[in-house]
Design an enzyme around this catalytic site. Structure first.
Site, mmCIF file in Angstrom:
data_model
loop_
_atom_site.group_PDB
_atom_site.id
_atom_site.type_symbol
_atom_site.label_atom_id
_atom_site.label_comp_id
_atom_site.label_asym_id
_atom_site.label_seq_id
_atom_site.Cartn_x
_atom_site.Cartn_y
_atom_site.Cartn_z
ATOM 1 N N CYS A 97 0.825 -1.213 0.000
ATOM 2 C CA CYS A 97 0.000 0.000 0.000
ATOM 3 C C CYS A 97 0.856 1.257 0.000
ATOM 4 O O CYS A 97 0.650 2.156 -0.808
ATOM 5 C CB CYS A 97 -0.925 -0.003 1.218
ATOM 6 S SG CYS A 97 -1.927 1.479 1.357
ATOM 7 N N CYS A 102 -1.730 1.752 -2.879
ATOM 8 C CA CYS A 102 -2.703 2.823 -2.616
ATOM 9 C C CYS A 102 -2.114 4.226 -2.649
ATOM 10 O O CYS A 102 -2.684 5.124 -3.294
ATOM 11 C CB CYS A 102 -3.344 2.620 -1.243
ATOM 12 S SG CYS A 102 -3.693 0.919 -0.793
ATOM 13 N N LYS A 105 -0.507 5.304 -6.101
ATOM 14 C CA LYS A 105 -1.614 5.256 -7.069
ATOM 15 C C LYS A 105 -2.531 6.455 -6.912
ATOM 16 O O LYS A 105 -2.896 7.115 -7.879
ATOM 17 C CB LYS A 105 -2.378 3.935 -6.884
ATOM 18 C CG LYS A 105 -3.615 3.729 -7.748
ATOM 19 C CD LYS A 105 -4.884 4.253 -7.137
ATOM 20 C CE LYS A 105 -5.219 3.678 -5.782
ATOM 21 N NZ LYS A 105 -5.655 2.301 -5.785
ATOM 22 N N TYR A 238 -9.062 -4.155 -10.838
ATOM 23 C CA TYR A 238 -9.086 -2.731 -10.489
ATOM 24 C C TYR A 238 -7.706 -2.124 -10.643
ATOM 25 O O TYR A 238 -7.565 -0.952 -10.999
ATOM 26 C CB TYR A 238 -9.644 -2.517 -9.072
ATOM 27 C CG TYR A 238 -8.744 -2.972 -7.945
ATOM 28 C CD1 TYR A 238 -7.821 -2.101 -7.387
ATOM 29 C CD2 TYR A 238 -8.827 -4.264 -7.430
ATOM 30 C CE1 TYR A 238 -6.991 -2.498 -6.347
ATOM 31 C CE2 TYR A 238 -8.009 -4.671 -6.410
ATOM 32 C CZ TYR A 238 -7.095 -3.792 -5.866
ATOM 33 O OH TYR A 238 -6.265 -4.202 -4.847
ATOM 34 N N GLU A 242 -7.246 1.125 -12.938
ATOM 35 C CA GLU A 242 -6.721 2.322 -12.276
ATOM 36 C C GLU A 242 -5.452 2.815 -12.960
ATOM 37 O O GLU A 242 -5.289 4.012 -13.234
ATOM 38 C CB GLU A 242 -6.452 2.040 -10.801
ATOM 39 C CG GLU A 242 -7.710 1.913 -9.962
ATOM 40 C CD GLU A 242 -7.436 1.570 -8.511
ATOM 41 O OE1 GLU A 242 -8.301 1.833 -7.661
ATOM 42 O OE2 GLU A 242 -6.342 1.036 -8.215
ATOM 43 N N HIS A 507 -26.901 20.141 -0.138
ATOM 44 C CA HIS A 507 -27.083 20.691 -1.488
ATOM 45 C C HIS A 507 -26.124 21.856 -1.739
ATOM 46 O O HIS A 507 -25.903 22.666 -0.853
ATOM 47 C CB HIS A 507 -28.521 21.171 -1.634
ATOM 48 C CG HIS A 507 -28.873 21.630 -3.013
ATOM 49 N ND1 HIS A 507 -28.991 20.760 -4.073
ATOM 50 C CD2 HIS A 507 -29.111 22.868 -3.510
ATOM 51 C CE1 HIS A 507 -29.307 21.447 -5.159
ATOM 52 N NE2 HIS A 507 -29.378 22.734 -4.844
ATOM 53 N N GLU A 512 -25.828 13.986 -2.236
ATOM 54 C CA GLU A 512 -27.248 14.148 -1.922
ATOM 55 C C GLU A 512 -28.124 13.309 -2.847
ATOM 56 O O GLU A 512 -29.269 12.994 -2.503
ATOM 57 C CB GLU A 512 -27.653 15.610 -2.006
ATOM 58 C CG GLU A 512 -27.749 16.167 -3.420
ATOM 59 C CD GLU A 512 -28.359 17.564 -3.471
ATOM 60 O OE1 GLU A 512 -29.372 17.801 -2.790
ATOM 61 O OE2 GLU A 512 -27.797 18.411 -4.202
#
Length: 532
Positions: A97, A102, A105, A238, A242, A507, A512
């Site tokens: 990671c 992670c 990346k 993934y 990615e 909002h 939302e």
């Protein structure tokens, strides 16, 4: 993608040979065999260092477990050794990671997103010219940050009085490992409890000619000093999408070769929308194709030959870089698990564990990617490691709960999800008992620059019977991870559709839209959001 194959023989085989050729280890095994007991005592013995807990692997899960145990009063040691990739890439403490996953990346993904923002800026009144991207500048910044994290982990271990050994560990018996340093120096370590947290490494398709000699993996990409140039990414994981997405975003000519379906472990409607967006924004996608050969041309470029699996027609292309992203294999080959009696899945090679994270040997545990049936996610490994340390210290009996774990795929249009996919929900409960609420929406930020938002989509998978328990939530759009993280708590706590519909949205945000899902797939109505 490609049929699973064993990892390159260079790393595990050579290191195993080195471990068992060390005099100290040979003598220990000889004494062990003469004794005929089958198990060595873990307590003090000549030439051995003893601990309450020994963690094998210096990644996120292992470090979290070690630091937690030390903070709770245990005498702890961590052994960690990074075998260089076939291309010679090396890195420091912190695991996948921190070094090749992670962290680098996400930073490179952010760099790619900034390119899109620069293109949007003139529409918002900023006189910004699109400039060429400098890979060298980005790589230097990313690598410097990673190195600072390596140093930080070393300092944290020292502060917590965790002993760190930069050695390759291999079991001698159920309580003892032999570690060999890069220089061949041997260290014998014993512990009452041992945790295996060695993670995994990228898989190479060694049956493909030239794959190992000329290809790279994610272990190498983030440490390249020069731009990879025109790149072929082979895979549908993934990691593949990615990497392809960020390379396209940085202005590089990028192709993804997908053998069957993308993001197999994820909701397939969402996976299709992810790849549609990528294809519509510059990434070439070759579907139903498999590579057969990689050759190096006189000008240093790589010629790749592949076959279309539907027509059996062969084709070829020229690239600067070929990146394999066809899955990962657990780092167990050189551990000599059989010496300790630790059982693995013969197909995956992963270590079999129970709900306590215990292996077939009760005082040996496995956490993170190396353990069978566990999600290959850093946060789950960290939490599992901490809980394990707390149980070993008698502070809790809590077990890691692997249900409803949120995650995000950092493709150009991010995909965040928690809970069941639509397919999994239908398989578990039956189609007649599942209700899916969905919406196509347009982020407000996309309106002024008139960005394409046709793949921005949300769906909530629920039980049909009131109060309609939420089984899964899937979000495709900007900042998906930030959106899903909050909703994950509600779903973890057993939120219902009715409760979410009583939640007031903020909002104007993309998040939302989750609280405004009114149209079900069953209704057949158009789910496109209109108006403000």
């Amino acid at each position: 993608m490609a049929t699973p194959h064993a990892p390159p023989p260079s790393s595990a085989a050579k290191q195993t040979e080195l471990v068992w050729s060390s005099p100290a280890c040979r003598q220990l095994i000889r004494n062990h065999s003469l004794r005929g007991t089958g198990v060595l005592a873990w307590g003090p013995a000549a030439g051995r260092q003893c601990y309450d807990l020994l963690v094998i692997g210096g990644g996120s899960g292992g470090l979290a477990c070690a630091k937690e145990a030390a903070q709770l009063g245990k005498k702890v040691a961590v052994v960690d050794y990074v075998e260089p990739s076939p291309r010679g890439t090396r890195w420091g403490l912190g695991g996948t990671c921190v070094n090749v996953g992670c962290i680098p990346k996400k930073l490179m993904h952010q760099a790619a997103l900034l390119g899109g923002m620069i293109r949007d800026a003139p529409h918002y009144g900023w006189g910004v010219a699109q400039a060429p991207h400098s890979w060298a500048t980005l790589a230097d910044a990313v690598q410097n940050h990673v190195k600072s994290l390596n140093w930080g982990h070393r300092v944290q271990l020292q502060d917590r009085k965790v002993k760190y050994f930069n050695v390759k560990a291999s079991f001698v018996d159920t309580h003892t490992v032999c570690g060999v340093s890069k220089g061949g120096e041997e260290t014998l370590l014993s512990a009452e409890h041992i945790v295996i947290a060695t993670g995994g490494r990228p898989r190479y398709p060694t049956h493909i000619e030239g794959a190992l000699e000329y290809g790279i993996t994610s272990d190498d990409l983030f440490w390249l000093k020069e731009s990879p140039g025109k790149t072929l990414v082979v895979g549908a994981s993934y990691v593949a999408l990615e990497c392809a997405g960020l390379l396209t975003g940085l202005g590089l000519d990028t192709t993804v070769m997908i053998r069957s379906v993308p993001l197999r472990a994820f909701d397939q409607q969402m996976a299709s929308l992810v790849t549609e967006h990528m294809a519509g924004h510059g990434t070439r996608i070759l579907r139903g194709c498999a590579p057969e050969k990689v050759e190096k041309l006189p000008g240093q470029q790589l010629r790749v030959t592949w076959v279309d699996l539907t027509s059996d027609r062969k084709d070829a292309g020229t690239f600067d870089t070929v990146l394999w992203a066809i899955g990962r294999v657990p780092e167990t080959a050189s551990l000599n698990l059989e010496k300790a009696g630790v059982h693995t899945n013969p197909v995956t090679g992963k270590i079999l564990v129970d709900a306590q994270e215990a292996t077939s040997v009760p005082h040996i545990y496995a956490i993170g990617d190396v353990a069978e049936g566990r999600p290959e996610l850093t946060p789950t490994a960290i939490m599992a490691g901490r809980l394990l340390a707390q149980r070993l210290s008698g502070r809790t009996s809590d077990l890691m709960d692997y249900s409803s774990v949120p995650t995000t795929v950092f493709t150009p249009l991010e995909y965040g999800c928690v809970g069941l996919s639509e397919e999994a929900a239908v398989a578990r409960h039956g189609e007649e008992h599942v209700e899916v609420y969905h919406a196509f929406y347009k982020p407000l930020e996309f309106t002024v620059p008139q960005r394409d938002a046709s793949q921005c989509y949300i769906k909530m998978v629920c039980l049909r019977e009131p109060p309609q328990l939420v089984l899964g939530l899937h979000f495709l759009g900007p900042n998906a991870g930030e959106v899903i993280q909050g909703f994950a708590l509600g779903i973890k706590c057993g939120a219902s559709y009715q409760q979410l519909m009583r939640t007031v949205g903020i909002h104007p945000t993309c998040a939302e839209e989750v609280a405004k899902l009114r149209i079900s797939k069953r209704s057949g109505l158009d789910p496109t959001v209109t108006g403000c």
